[in-house]
Enzyme design. Structure first.
Site, PDB file in Angstrom:
ATOM      1  N   SER A 199       0.845  -1.194   0.000  1.00  0.00           N
ATOM      2  CA  SER A 199       0.000   0.000   0.000  1.00  0.00           C
ATOM      3  C   SER A 199       0.881   1.245   0.000  1.00  0.00           C
ATOM      4  O   SER A 199       2.041   1.199   0.427  1.00  0.00           O
ATOM      5  CB  SER A 199      -0.871  -0.041   1.262  1.00  0.00           C
ATOM      6  OG  SER A 199      -1.601   1.150   1.404  1.00  0.00           O
ATOM      7  N   SER A 325       8.905  10.405   9.869  1.00  0.00           N
ATOM      8  CA  SER A 325       7.824  11.332   9.516  1.00  0.00           C
ATOM      9  C   SER A 325       8.202  12.749   9.925  1.00  0.00           C
ATOM     10  O   SER A 325       8.866  12.957  10.956  1.00  0.00           O
ATOM     11  CB  SER A 325       6.551  10.921  10.252  1.00  0.00           C
ATOM     12  OG  SER A 325       5.615  11.963  10.220  1.00  0.00           O
ATOM     13  N   TYR A 351       2.737   8.371  17.679  1.00  0.00           N
ATOM     14  CA  TYR A 351       3.343   8.117  16.373  1.00  0.00           C
ATOM     15  C   TYR A 351       4.631   8.945  16.231  1.00  0.00           C
ATOM     16  O   TYR A 351       5.690   8.438  15.864  1.00  0.00           O
ATOM     17  CB  TYR A 351       2.306   8.508  15.320  1.00  0.00           C
ATOM     18  CG  TYR A 351       2.746   8.522  13.883  1.00  0.00           C
ATOM     19  CD1 TYR A 351       2.632   7.390  13.085  1.00  0.00           C
ATOM     20  CD2 TYR A 351       3.229   9.695  13.289  1.00  0.00           C
ATOM     21  CE1 TYR A 351       3.003   7.420  11.756  1.00  0.00           C
ATOM     22  CE2 TYR A 351       3.601   9.722  11.964  1.00  0.00           C
ATOM     23  CZ  TYR A 351       3.489   8.585  11.194  1.00  0.00           C
ATOM     24  OH  TYR A 351       3.853   8.626   9.874  1.00  0.00           O
ATOM     25  N   LYS A 355       8.564   7.696  15.888  1.00  0.00           N
ATOM     26  CA  LYS A 355       9.389   8.055  14.726  1.00  0.00           C
ATOM     27  C   LYS A 355      10.660   8.780  15.201  1.00  0.00           C
ATOM     28  O   LYS A 355      11.735   8.602  14.642  1.00  0.00           O
ATOM     29  CB  LYS A 355       8.599   8.936  13.761  1.00  0.00           C
ATOM     30  CG  LYS A 355       7.411   8.235  13.097  1.00  0.00           C
ATOM     31  CD  LYS A 355       7.821   7.169  12.094  1.00  0.00           C
ATOM     32  CE  LYS A 355       6.651   6.663  11.263  1.00  0.00           C
ATOM     33  NZ  LYS A 355       7.010   5.576  10.357  1.00  0.00           N
ATOM     34  N   THR A 386      -1.892   8.710   0.571  1.00  0.00           N
ATOM     35  CA  THR A 386      -1.870   7.248   0.677  1.00  0.00           C
ATOM     36  C   THR A 386      -3.097   6.786   1.466  1.00  0.00           C
ATOM     37  O   THR A 386      -3.691   7.577   2.213  1.00  0.00           O
ATOM     38  CB  THR A 386      -0.608   6.770   1.435  1.00  0.00           C
ATOM     39  OG1 THR A 386      -0.672   7.295   2.765  1.00  0.00           O
ATOM     40  CG2 THR A 386       0.673   7.218   0.768  1.00  0.00           C
TER      41      THR A 386
HETATM   42  N1  LIG Z   1       1.872   9.162   3.593  1.00  0.00           N
HETATM   43  C1  LIG Z   1       2.481  10.127   4.270  1.00  0.00           C
HETATM   44  O1  LIG Z   1       2.253  11.322   4.046  1.00  0.00           O
HETATM   45  C2  LIG Z   1       3.465   9.772   5.329  1.00  0.00           C
HETATM   46  C3  LIG Z   1       4.077  10.819   6.022  1.00  0.00           C
HETATM   47  C4  LIG Z   1       5.032  10.523   6.965  1.00  0.00           C
HETATM   48  C5  LIG Z   1       5.405   9.221   7.193  1.00  0.00           C
HETATM   49  N2  LIG Z   1       4.794   8.211   6.532  1.00  0.00           N
HETATM   50  C6  LIG Z   1       5.230   6.842   6.821  1.00  0.00           C
HETATM   51  O2  LIG Z   1       5.333   6.138   5.615  1.00  0.00           O
HETATM   52  C7  LIG Z   1       5.154   4.745   5.851  1.00  0.00           C
HETATM   53  C8  LIG Z   1       4.142   4.206   4.863  1.00  0.00           C
HETATM   54  O3  LIG Z   1       2.882   4.818   5.122  1.00  0.00           O
HETATM   55  P1  LIG Z   1       1.775   5.056   4.008  1.00  0.00           P
HETATM   56  O4  LIG Z   1       1.402   6.477   4.090  1.00  0.00           O
HETATM   57  O5  LIG Z   1       2.223   4.481   2.730  1.00  0.00           O
HETATM   58  O6  LIG Z   1       0.558   4.234   4.650  1.00  0.00           O
HETATM   59  P2  LIG Z   1      -0.272   2.982   4.141  1.00  0.00           P
HETATM   60  O7  LIG Z   1      -0.762   3.214   2.773  1.00  0.00           O
HETATM   61  O8  LIG Z   1      -1.280   2.711   5.213  1.00  0.00           O
HETATM   62  O9  LIG Z   1       0.804   1.807   4.124  1.00  0.00           O
HETATM   63  C9  LIG Z   1       1.284   1.266   5.329  1.00  0.00           C
HETATM   64  C10 LIG Z   1       1.804  -0.128   5.081  1.00  0.00           C
HETATM   65  O10 LIG Z   1       2.228  -0.677   6.347  1.00  0.00           O
HETATM   66  C11 LIG Z   1       1.584  -1.941   6.511  1.00  0.00           C
HETATM   67  N3  LIG Z   1       1.352  -2.286   7.902  1.00  0.00           N
HETATM   68  C12 LIG Z   1       0.621  -1.608   8.826  1.00  0.00           C
HETATM   69  N4  LIG Z   1       0.579  -2.303   9.963  1.00  0.00           N
HETATM   70  C13 LIG Z   1       1.283  -3.443   9.762  1.00  0.00           C
HETATM   71  C14 LIG Z   1       1.589  -4.561  10.562  1.00  0.00           C
HETATM   72  N5  LIG Z   1       1.150  -4.672  11.816  1.00  0.00           N
HETATM   73  N6  LIG Z   1       2.342  -5.546  10.041  1.00  0.00           N
HETATM   74  C15 LIG Z   1       2.772  -5.469   8.769  1.00  0.00           C
HETATM   75  N7  LIG Z   1       2.516  -4.434   7.951  1.00  0.00           N
HETATM   76  C16 LIG Z   1       1.769  -3.442   8.457  1.00  0.00           C
HETATM   77  C17 LIG Z   1       0.260  -1.803   5.786  1.00  0.00           C
HETATM   78  O11 LIG Z   1      -0.332  -3.060   5.559  1.00  0.00           O
HETATM   79  P3  LIG Z   1      -1.939  -3.213   5.473  1.00  0.00           P
HETATM   80  O12 LIG Z   1      -2.346  -2.752   4.107  1.00  0.00           O
HETATM   81  O13 LIG Z   1      -2.167  -4.664   5.702  1.00  0.00           O
HETATM   82  O14 LIG Z   1      -2.512  -2.348   6.547  1.00  0.00           O
HETATM   83  C18 LIG Z   1       0.719  -1.069   4.537  1.00  0.00           C
HETATM   84  O15 LIG Z   1       1.299  -1.959   3.637  1.00  0.00           O
HETATM   85  C19 LIG Z   1       4.727   4.619   7.310  1.00  0.00           C
HETATM   86  O16 LIG Z   1       5.832   4.267   8.093  1.00  0.00           O
HETATM   87  C20 LIG Z   1       4.265   6.017   7.656  1.00  0.00           C
HETATM   88  O17 LIG Z   1       4.409   6.283   9.028  1.00  0.00           O
HETATM   89  C21 LIG Z   1       3.825   8.462   5.599  1.00  0.00           C
END
Ligand SMILES: NC(=O)c1ccc[n+]([C@@H]2O[C@H](COP(=O)([O-])OP(=O)(O)OC[C@H]3O[C@@H](n4cnc5c(N)ncnc54)[C@H](OP(=O)(O)O)[C@@H]3O)[C@@H](O)[C@H]2O)c1
Length: 476
Positions: A199, A325, A351, A355, A386
């Site tokens: 994802s 983050s 969170y 981080k 996302t």
């Molecule tokens: N998007 C942003 O703006 C943003 C900003 C700052 C930091 N981040 C960081 O970027 C990273 C990716 O986030 P994203 O925005 O791409 O979110 P996302 O679309 O929700 O993707 C998160 C991924 O982590 C997996 N995950 C969650 N809990 C898990 C668990 N217990 N065991 C194994 N896998 C697990 C999810 O699997 P499932 O699909 O099964 O839930 C998904 O594949 C995260 O570390 C987030 O903190 C994102």
């Protein structure tokens, strides 16, 4: 009709040079007239693949559509391009040379209408453009770029705080990408482990690295999603070296079993990407008794990375990429309560603190593991559109949606840290848009040396099957 003809020798094996040029999206890295380039047909790069380039000219940009009409691996590529101004036939021959590969590049332009009559007038300019482009290709493939540094404009932005936060947006990405260097390192002999690959940013990273030919191990908790993703990636990229591992990374028993499985395979890991994450509201505890944010965002990457360290060391030049983050800018490490307390719980604060902890680990490991050739960096993606952001921050998502980056833009720096040769020259840094950034925008969030040492001690003290409340250093 005008024909440009240039020859270059590059210090790379034929297979690598061919693969880099054949995926003509790379034109945006080496051709100064190409603003963006994307693949618009499905499936692996082969005869028939179509690309769309946005090319710059003095009055704006125009679309140039290319079709790969001949694709003979290691030998020849022919691309037919068409735009509203001209048609172009690019014929590119590859052969072994004393230094690696000789590339013989011939581009024949046929101009439309009045431009055809005037073509002779701009022959000189066109020839210079052709020389510059092919020189750009040589620089890209020679791949000798200095270690990344913070630009003066981003240094100023950090000092003023607010401008630094505006860089988290899509427009910040577009600003940042103007000065990026080409990224031609060969990934066909690299093994990359990505957590949370189904994802958002993890998916965009997996897609980019699969297209670059890397061998991938994707850690996903849902088997059905994992199988679907593996098939989709294989179909799209032709990459037959995509493995899946099923694990719920918030459970330390599963992290341990995953580590043991990967160790038994004895396959060196060139890049470990700790990406899986979530923001939890309301507060919850895992079946092992750990508070969820702490378990998934800090203890899990801590355990996984330490467990896989022998395989990273064995790769020679192993890289760890921790996805943190921008939210951590507002957080200070809090000891002894690493886990979010029951009273006054805030998912965003828990969170951000986790981080912050992962950032400190990044810096500590970078120092400790320098002698073993492992580089450890963190990145933050800015604000990206996302599923995770949409579900966990619905109000922010609704308000900020037009400003959010695409998942590919958010993941760009993860991919760059995994691939770019010069990214391997940095360690212990936090990156946004391929530039090292400050880890603190506010002095009030700075932790002390004893606090950092206590964090490491606390994490080491949290044993796998020990219920959280019995952790010696991290009371829960
Ligand atoms: N998007 C942003 O703006 C943003 C900003 C700052 C930091 N981040 C960081 O970027 C990273 C990716 O986030 P994203 O925005 O791409 O979110 P996302 O679309 O929700 O993707 C998160 C991924 O982590 C997996 N995950 C969650 N809990 C898990 C668990 N217990 N065991 C194994 N896998 C697990 C999810 O699997 P499932 O699909 O099964 O839930 C998904 O594949 C995260 O570390 C987030 O903190 C994102």
């Amino acid at each position: 009709m005008i024909t440009l003809h240039e020859k270059i020798d590059v210090n790379r094996p034929v297979e690598e040079a061919f693969a880099y040029v054949a995926d003509f999206r790379t034109a945006q890295q080496w051709d100064s007239t190409t603003d963006t380039a994307r693949k618009i047909s499905k499936g692996p790069v082969a005869t028939g693949t179509r690309f769309e380039l946005a090319c710059r000219y003095p009055l704006g940009t125009f679309a140039l559509h290319y079709t790969l009409t001949r694709h003979e691996p290691g030998q020849v590529l022919v691309l037919h391009g068409t735009s509203r101004f001209f048609d172009v036939e690019d014929e590119i021959h590859f052969s072994e040379s004393a230094t690696g590969t000789r590339i013989d590049y011939r581009a024949t332009f046929t101009f439309r209408g009045l431009l055809g009559a005037l073509a002779g007038k701009f022959r000189g300019g066109l020839e210079k453009m052709g020389r510059d482009s092919v020189q750009g290709l040589k620089n890209a493939l020679d791949d000798k770029f200095p270690a990344p540094v913070l630009s003066s404009s981003n240094r100023r932005a950090q000092q003023l705080v607010f401008p630094a936060i505006t860089r988290f947006t899509r427009s910040g990405f577009n600003k940042g990408r103007k000065d990026w260097l080409p990224m031609s390192r060969w990934m066909g002999d690299k093994h990359v482990v990505i957590t949370g690959a189904n994802s958002g940013l993890g998916l965009a990273t997996a897609q980019a690295l699969a297209a670059l030919g890397a061998e991938l191990t994707l850690v996903i908790r849902d088997e059905r999603k994992a199988l679907g993703l593996k098939q989709a990636l294989e179909r799209e990229t032709g990459n037959g070296r995509i493995h899946i591992e099923i694990a719920d990374l918030s459970l330390m028993a599963e992290v341990e079993r995953l580590t043991q499985r990967l160790k038994r395979l004895e396959k060196p890991i060139d890049v470990l990407i700790n990406n899986a994450g979530a923001l939890f509201n309301p507060r919850g505890e895992t079946s092992e008794g750990f508070e969820q944010s702490f378990a998934l965002l800090l203890l899990s990457p801590y355990r996984l990375t330490l467990g896989l360290k022998p395989l990273l060391a064995r790769a020679g030049g192993g890289r760890v990429i921790n996805v943190v983050s921008g939210g951590m800018y507002g957080a200070r490490l809090k000891l002894p309560l690493l886990e979010a307390p029951r009273e006054g719980y805030s998912g965003s604060a828990a969170y951000a603190r986790a981080k912050r902890g992962l950032m400190i680990l990044t810096e500590e490991w970078a120092v400790q593991w320098a002698g073993e050739g492992i580089v450890v960096n963190a990145m933050h993606p800015g604000w990206a559109n996302t599923p995770g952001v949409e579900s966990s921050l619905p109000l922010f998502y609704r308000l900020a949606r037009p400003l959010l980056r695409t998942p590919e833009q958010g993941a760009d720096t993860i991919v760059w840290l995994a691939v770019a040769s010069e990214a391997g020259l940095a360690s212990g840094k936090l990156f946004l848009d391929r530039e090292p950034r400050t880890t603190h925008l506010f002095s009030s969030t700075r932790e002390t040396e004893p606090e950092r040492a206590a964090l490491i001690q606390a994490l080491a003290g949290c044993r796998r099957s020990t219920p959280a409340r019995d952790c010696q250093v991290v009371p829960c």
